[in-house]
Design a protein around this motif. Sequence first.
Motif, PDB file in Angstrom:
ATOM      1  N   ASN A 149      10.339  -4.549  -1.203  1.00 11.48           N
ATOM      2  CA  ASN A 149      10.302  -4.962   0.203  1.00 11.48           C
ATOM      3  C   ASN A 149       8.883  -5.096   0.755  1.00 11.48           C
ATOM      4  N   VAL A 150       7.887  -4.704  -0.031  1.00  9.84           N
ATOM      5  CA  VAL A 150       6.498  -4.749   0.435  1.00  9.84           C
ATOM      6  C   VAL A 150       5.931  -6.154   0.251  1.00  9.84           C
ATOM      7  N   ALA A 151       5.375  -6.703   1.343  1.00 12.36           N
ATOM      8  CA  ALA A 151       4.768  -8.037   1.300  1.00 12.36           C
ATOM      9  C   ALA A 151       3.274  -7.988   1.601  1.00 12.36           C
ATOM     10  N   GLU A 152       2.806  -6.870   2.171  1.00 10.48           N
ATOM     11  CA  GLU A 152       1.384  -6.739   2.478  1.00 10.48           C
ATOM     12  C   GLU A 152       0.971  -5.275   2.358  1.00 10.48           C
ATOM     13  N   ILE A 153      -0.214  -5.062   1.804  1.00  8.33           N
ATOM     14  CA  ILE A 153      -0.778  -3.722   1.662  1.00  8.33           C
ATOM     15  C   ILE A 153      -2.155  -3.739   2.303  1.00  8.33           C
ATOM     16  N   GLN A 154      -2.379  -2.837   3.251  1.00  9.50           N
ATOM     17  CA  GLN A 154      -3.689  -2.698   3.874  1.00  9.50           C
ATOM     18  C   GLN A 154      -4.284  -1.358   3.457  1.00  9.50           C
ATOM     19  N   ILE A 155      -5.486  -1.410   2.911  1.00 12.74           N
ATOM     20  CA  ILE A 155      -6.174  -0.203   2.468  1.00 12.74           C
ATOM     21  C   ILE A 155      -7.486  -0.139   3.241  1.00 12.74           C
ATOM     22  N   GLY A 156      -7.736   0.998   3.879  1.00  8.27           N
ATOM     23  CA  GLY A 156      -8.958   1.129   4.661  1.00  8.27           C
ATOM     24  C   GLY A 156      -9.579   2.500   4.522  1.00  8.27           C
ATOM     25  N   GLY A 165     -12.961   4.031   6.571  1.00 10.30           N
ATOM     26  CA  GLY A 165     -14.119   3.776   7.422  1.00 10.30           C
ATOM     27  C   GLY A 165     -14.205   2.307   7.774  1.00 10.30           C
ATOM     28  N   LYS A 166     -15.367   1.690   7.506  1.00  8.38           N
ATOM     29  CA  LYS A 166     -15.541   0.277   7.836  1.00  8.38           C
ATOM     30  C   LYS A 166     -15.081  -0.653   6.719  1.00  8.38           C
ATOM     31  N   PHE A 167     -14.630  -0.112   5.610  1.00 14.19           N
ATOM     32  CA  PHE A 167     -14.194  -0.927   4.473  1.00 14.19           C
ATOM     33  C   PHE A 167     -12.678  -1.109   4.495  1.00 14.19           C
ATOM     34  N   HIS A 168     -12.242  -2.361   4.388  1.00 15.13           N
ATOM     35  CA  HIS A 168     -10.812  -2.677   4.407  1.00 15.13           C
ATOM     36  C   HIS A 168     -10.502  -3.755   3.376  1.00 15.13           C
ATOM     37  N   VAL A 169      -9.348  -3.615   2.744  1.00 14.48           N
ATOM     38  CA  VAL A 169      -8.859  -4.609   1.792  1.00 14.48           C
ATOM     39  C   VAL A 169      -7.398  -4.857   2.119  1.00 14.48           C
ATOM     40  N   THR A 170      -7.010  -6.125   2.107  1.00 13.17           N
ATOM     41  CA  THR A 170      -5.616  -6.493   2.363  1.00 13.17           C
ATOM     42  C   THR A 170      -5.091  -7.273   1.167  1.00 13.17           C
ATOM     43  N   LEU A 171      -3.984  -6.798   0.623  1.00 13.51           N
ATOM     44  CA  LEU A 171      -3.296  -7.507  -0.460  1.00 13.51           C
ATOM     45  C   LEU A 171      -2.043  -8.134   0.129  1.00 13.51           C
ATOM     46  N   GLN A 172      -1.828  -9.405  -0.145  1.00 19.02           N
ATOM     47  CA  GLN A 172      -0.657 -10.111   0.357  1.00 19.02           C
ATOM     48  C   GLN A 172       0.137 -10.679  -0.811  1.00 19.02           C
ATOM     49  N   LYS A 173       1.456 -10.571  -0.693  1.00 13.94           N
ATOM     50  CA  LYS A 173       2.335 -11.138  -1.714  1.00 13.94           C
ATOM     51  C   LYS A 173       2.739 -12.541  -1.258  1.00 13.94           C
ATOM     52  N   VAL A 174       2.279 -13.543  -2.025  1.00 17.83           N
ATOM     53  CA  VAL A 174       2.555 -14.946  -1.698  1.00 17.83           C
ATOM     54  C   VAL A 174       3.199 -15.594  -2.918  1.00 17.83           C
ATOM     55  N   ALA A 175       4.403 -16.096  -2.746  1.00 17.08           N
ATOM     56  CA  ALA A 175       5.144 -16.755  -3.828  1.00 17.08           C
ATOM     57  C   ALA A 175       5.210 -15.877  -5.080  1.00 17.08           C
ATOM     58  N   ASN A 207       3.142 -13.579  -6.094  1.00 18.26           N
ATOM     59  CA  ASN A 207       1.843 -13.140  -6.621  1.00 18.26           C
ATOM     60  C   ASN A 207       1.095 -12.335  -5.570  1.00 18.26           C
ATOM     61  N   TRP A 208       0.342 -11.335  -6.011  1.00 15.66           N
ATOM     62  CA  TRP A 208      -0.477 -10.542  -5.111  1.00 15.66           C
ATOM     63  C   TRP A 208      -1.872 -11.159  -5.021  1.00 15.66           C
ATOM     64  N   LEU A 209      -2.340 -11.377  -3.765  1.00 15.32           N
ATOM     65  CA  LEU A 209      -3.634 -12.006  -3.517  1.00 15.32           C
ATOM     66  C   LEU A 209      -4.484 -11.110  -2.614  1.00 15.32           C
ATOM     67  N   VAL A 210      -5.809 -11.133  -2.813  1.00 10.77           N
ATOM     68  CA  VAL A 210      -6.736 -10.365  -1.981  1.00 10.77           C
ATOM     69  C   VAL A 210      -7.188 -11.255  -0.829  1.00 10.77           C
ATOM     70  N   LYS A 211      -6.739 -10.935   0.371  1.00 10.14           N
ATOM     71  CA  LYS A 211      -7.009 -11.762   1.552  1.00 10.14           C
ATOM     72  C   LYS A 211      -8.507 -11.925   1.812  1.00 10.14           C
ATOM     73  N   GLU A 212      -9.277 -10.841   1.719  1.00 15.52           N
ATOM     74  CA  GLU A 212     -10.708 -10.884   2.029  1.00 15.52           C
ATOM     75  C   GLU A 212     -11.534 -11.608   0.967  1.00 15.52           C
ATOM     76  N   ARG A 213     -10.961 -11.921  -0.155  1.00 11.58           N
ATOM     77  CA  ARG A 213     -11.666 -12.627  -1.241  1.00 11.58           C
ATOM     78  C   ARG A 213     -11.124 -14.039  -1.416  1.00 11.58           C
ATOM     79  N   ASP A 214     -10.865 -14.687  -0.311  1.00  9.59           N
ATOM     80  CA  ASP A 214     -10.339 -16.054  -0.342  1.00  9.59           C
ATOM     81  C   ASP A 214      -9.092 -16.177  -1.206  1.00  9.59           C
ATOM     82  N   LYS A 215      -8.216 -15.191  -1.030  1.00 10.79           N
ATOM     83  CA  LYS A 215      -6.920 -15.166  -1.733  1.00 10.79           C
ATOM     84  C   LYS A 215      -7.069 -15.132  -3.251  1.00 10.79           C
TER      85      LYS A 215
END
Length: 144
Positions: free
Chosen positions: A50-57, A59-69, A71-79
Amino acid sequence: MKIKMTPLVKIALAALLFGFSIFLLTREGSTSWRSQYAGAQAFPGFLPENVAEIQIGAGKFHVTLQKVAGNWLVKERDKHPASFAKVTKTLSAMLSMKSARQLDDISASELKDFGLNAEAPAGPNLKLFSANGEKIAELTLGRA
């Protein structure tokens, strides 16, 4: 000079030590093992699929993983593609996580010991969201 320990002195010391131990275990804000959440599933009702997005933070560092079609993609790294196997393995491992203590079960003074603020916990944080944006689970870590 040698101090003589009579049986009465030994009993009095043992009673004093026992009483002090009970005090430490039952006082308010105790870090004792007695938690109503101990051994409970950390994320009840959690299903990795059921997970479609993961946000990891942290302090000032954040990473977002998104499930698209699928596949897991890193949002901050141009997918840029993330390791599907590693993400899936991590989410599956969360199913078996057991809780020792939860924020609801910890006093404000104890939160400070873990480097957390009771009003706005600011330790490393993991948030899981469904496809419709609903928060499924959140995990805030304190320092060890």
